[in-house]
Design an enzyme around this catalytic site. Structure first.
Site, short mmCIF file in Angstrom:
data_model
loop_
_atom_site.label_atom_id
_atom_site.label_comp_id
_atom_site.label_asym_id
_atom_site.label_seq_id
_atom_site.Cartn_x
_atom_site.Cartn_y
_atom_site.Cartn_z
N HIS A 185 -2.16 16.19 -0.08
CA HIS A 185 -2.54 16.07 1.32
C HIS A 185 -2.26 17.34 2.12
O HIS A 185 -2.66 17.44 3.29
CB HIS A 185 -1.82 14.89 1.98
N ASN A 189 2.15 9.65 7.32
CA ASN A 189 1.36 8.60 7.95
C ASN A 189 1.71 8.43 9.42
O ASN A 189 2.67 8.98 9.92
CB ASN A 189 1.60 7.27 7.22
N ARG A 193 -12.88 22.08 50.16
CA ARG A 193 -12.48 20.84 50.82
C ARG A 193 -12.27 19.68 49.86
O ARG A 193 -11.74 18.64 50.25
CB ARG A 193 -13.50 20.44 51.91
N TYR A 198 0.83 -1.21 0.00
CA TYR A 198 0.00 0.00 0.00
C TYR A 198 0.87 1.26 0.00
O TYR A 198 1.79 1.40 0.81
CB TYR A 198 -0.89 -0.01 1.24
#
Length: 549
Positions: A82, A191, A277, A52
């Site tokens: 991208h 990536n 508290r 890939y």
């Protein structure tokens, strides 16, 4: 001192140190691993093993075969397509953190980029020549790293020595050449989870420092509001099993030791309001979340988060095309940390309200000088309330936003990077709220009617404030004072605790043989995480640690 990426992965405090300006170096082992991984990619290409993003398209184009002649083009085009970020650029610390986490990921030796690609990133980082990275536009991790990687090939823009330069010009000034990316390198550069992991490390550092300040400022408010020290009784707190709770209780006891004001009012009330508290319970819970988040971030830094991952040997290379780049765990951790800090800040605003409210404070109305012409801190509390509301909106979990991208191929999204970005925004908002409380607490000391000494440590804090901000008399815009106080909290550590027990001074820590400076004394988060389920007696055995700012 330099942070060295050695045979061990960086931890979050080391990434935060690089974000703060420390240089990053690669040891010989890290370089060797990257070179070995590159050989695997070359073998995958030579043998035509389907992988890939190496010899296929990406996303929904994963089944489209890319020929060897087109693989350089694929790598370059991935960066171009991208790089789609929008909005104002990230700050220098955020950009440095992402770059450090990316180099750390490559140094695992399973990405397959050439060594010179990682060295280009290190050179930019160490020269403080930082790519311009738009903050928004990512559902995961892609756009931020694409804008960083553009500069490596001579595209995009950087900020260098106060100037905005084109990537090619910046490389030339540093004596570097634009890279021509080979197979897989474009995909490797964008990536994985370095983007969110770097931002998460920065959030850890800022949150750790903020929690140290919040304990101290809460102690000032507690003293001004004449609280009952029984709320921090060691034996009582030990009945609840929480490392964070017991640590905060110890810090409150140390901070308020020898308070003449509290000695004067001891036993006058059965119980204080919850915002006073439950300081150990709420602040301690946030510290427990911080410890758990540290575990997640360090695991992420130690993990290989590429898709695909290359492994095996040159004779038998292997490709794993899985989903390790999905940052579900770190997205959930960032959402959790954001909620924890938002809750701490919300309670700080409630203490602030008590300081300015004459119905409960025992102090002049709104901490103003006498007379109706002065409003004092009346409207500053409005600002704090507004920031609490903004944090409440931001604290909605990004990890549940969902969405579908890439033609149904990516049909589940965790929004890890947006989760980290909004956590950072919440931490900044919280710092501003605590800064207003700090100013109000210092003002309250100036108006106290009890003639008794303050605790030595709260007096040191008051003096530190008064060194930079005088008593307020409606004689100047209060926003300027608030800005000074915020920068104090954001950039500095509070005064070290006297006789600190498990909270040490500002130690140096060893990072691969180098000494790293540490500006923020806080809880040892790793140790705290290990004892979360142990008896609270073990908590008091804690160790000092330094967290990078």
């Amino acid at each position: 001192m330099a942070v060295i990426r050695s045979e061990r992965p960086l931890d979050w405090s080391q990434v935060a140190a690089v974000a703060a300006g420390e240089p990053l170096e690669l040891c010989g082992d890290a370089r060797a691993r990257m070179m070995a991984a590159r050989v695997l990619v070359e073998q995958i290409v030579a043998r035509g093993i389907r992988a890939y993003g190496v010899n296929t398209g990406v996303g929904a184009l994963c089944d489209v075969i890319v020929s060897p002649a087109e693989q350089r083009t694929l790598s370059r085009n991935i960066l171009m397509s991208h790089a789609v970020g929008v909005g104002a650029p990230l700050g220098s610390a955020e950009t440095r953190a992402i770059m450090a986490a990316a180099v750390n990921n490559f140094a695992h030796g399973h990405s397959g980029i050439r060594l010179e690609v990682a060295e280009q990133l290190v050179a930019l980082l160490n020269a403080d020549c930082l790519p311009e990275v738009p903050a928004f536009g990512s559902v995961g991790y892609l756009s931020h790293m694409a804008h960083i990687a553009l500069v490596c090939i001579g595209e995009g823009h950087v900020r260098y020595r106060g100037e905005r330069l084109k990537g090619r010009d910046a490389l030339q000034m540093l004596g570097l050449e634009p890279l021509v990316l080979e197979a897989k390198e474009g995909l490797s550069l964008i990536n994985g989870t370095p983007c969110v992991t770097g931002l998460a490390a920065l959030a850890m550092a800022r949150a750790a420092r903020l929690l140290d300040w919040t304990d101290m400022v809460a102690a000032m408010s507690f003293e001004n509001l004449r609280g009952q020290l029984a709320a921090f009784d060691e034996d009582s707190l030990a009945l609840r099993i929480s490392a964070g709770l017991n640590l905060v209780g110890e810090r409150m006891r140390i901070t308020l030791a020898d308070s003449g004001i509290l000695a004067t009012v001891a036993g006058q009330r059965t119980q204080d309001p919850l915002s006073m508290r439950t300081i150990p319970h709420v602040h301690g819970a946030a510290r427990d979340v911080l410890a758990a988040t540290a575990d997640v971030v360090n695991r992420e830094l130690a993990s290989i988060t590429d898709n695909p991952i290359v492994a095996g040997t040159p004779d038998a290379p292997r490709v794993y095309s899985q989903a390790h780049a999905v940052g579900a765990s770190i997205a959930l951790a960032m959402d959790s940390l954001a909620t924890a800090i938002a809750q701490v800040a919300a309670m700080a605003e409630r203490r602030l309200d008590r300081l300015v409210n004459p119905l409960v404070s025992g102090l002049p109305a709104f901490l103003a000088q006498p007379g109706g012409t002065c409003s004092g801190f009346m409207i500053a509390q409005y600002t704090a309330a507004s920031l609490v509301a903004q944090n409440r909106r931001l604290a909605m979990p990004a990890s549940l936003d969902g969405g579908i991208t890439s033609g149904l191929q990516e049909d589940h999204l965790c929004h890890a990077t947006p989760a980290a970005l909004k956590a950072l925004e919440i931490i900044d908002n919280a710092g501003r709220i605590v800064a207003i409380e700090l100013l109000a607490a210092a003002q309250a000391y100036d108006l106290q009617s009890i003639e008794a000494p303050r605790a030595p440590h709260t007096e040191a804090l008051r003096q530190r404030v008064r060194c930079v901000v005088p008593t307020y008399r409606d004689d100047r815009p209060l926003a300027d004072d608030m800005s000074v106080a915020f920068r104090m909290i954001a950039d500095e550590a509070p005064p070290p605790l006297p006789n600190p027990g498990s909270i040490g001074p500002r130690p140096a820590i060893s990072v691969d043989g180098a000494q790293q400076f540490a500006r923020v004394p806080v809880t040892n988060l790793a140790a705290a995480g290990k004892v979360r389920a142990a008896a609270s007696a073990a908590v008091n055995d804690g160790h000092a640690a330094a967290h990078m700012a």
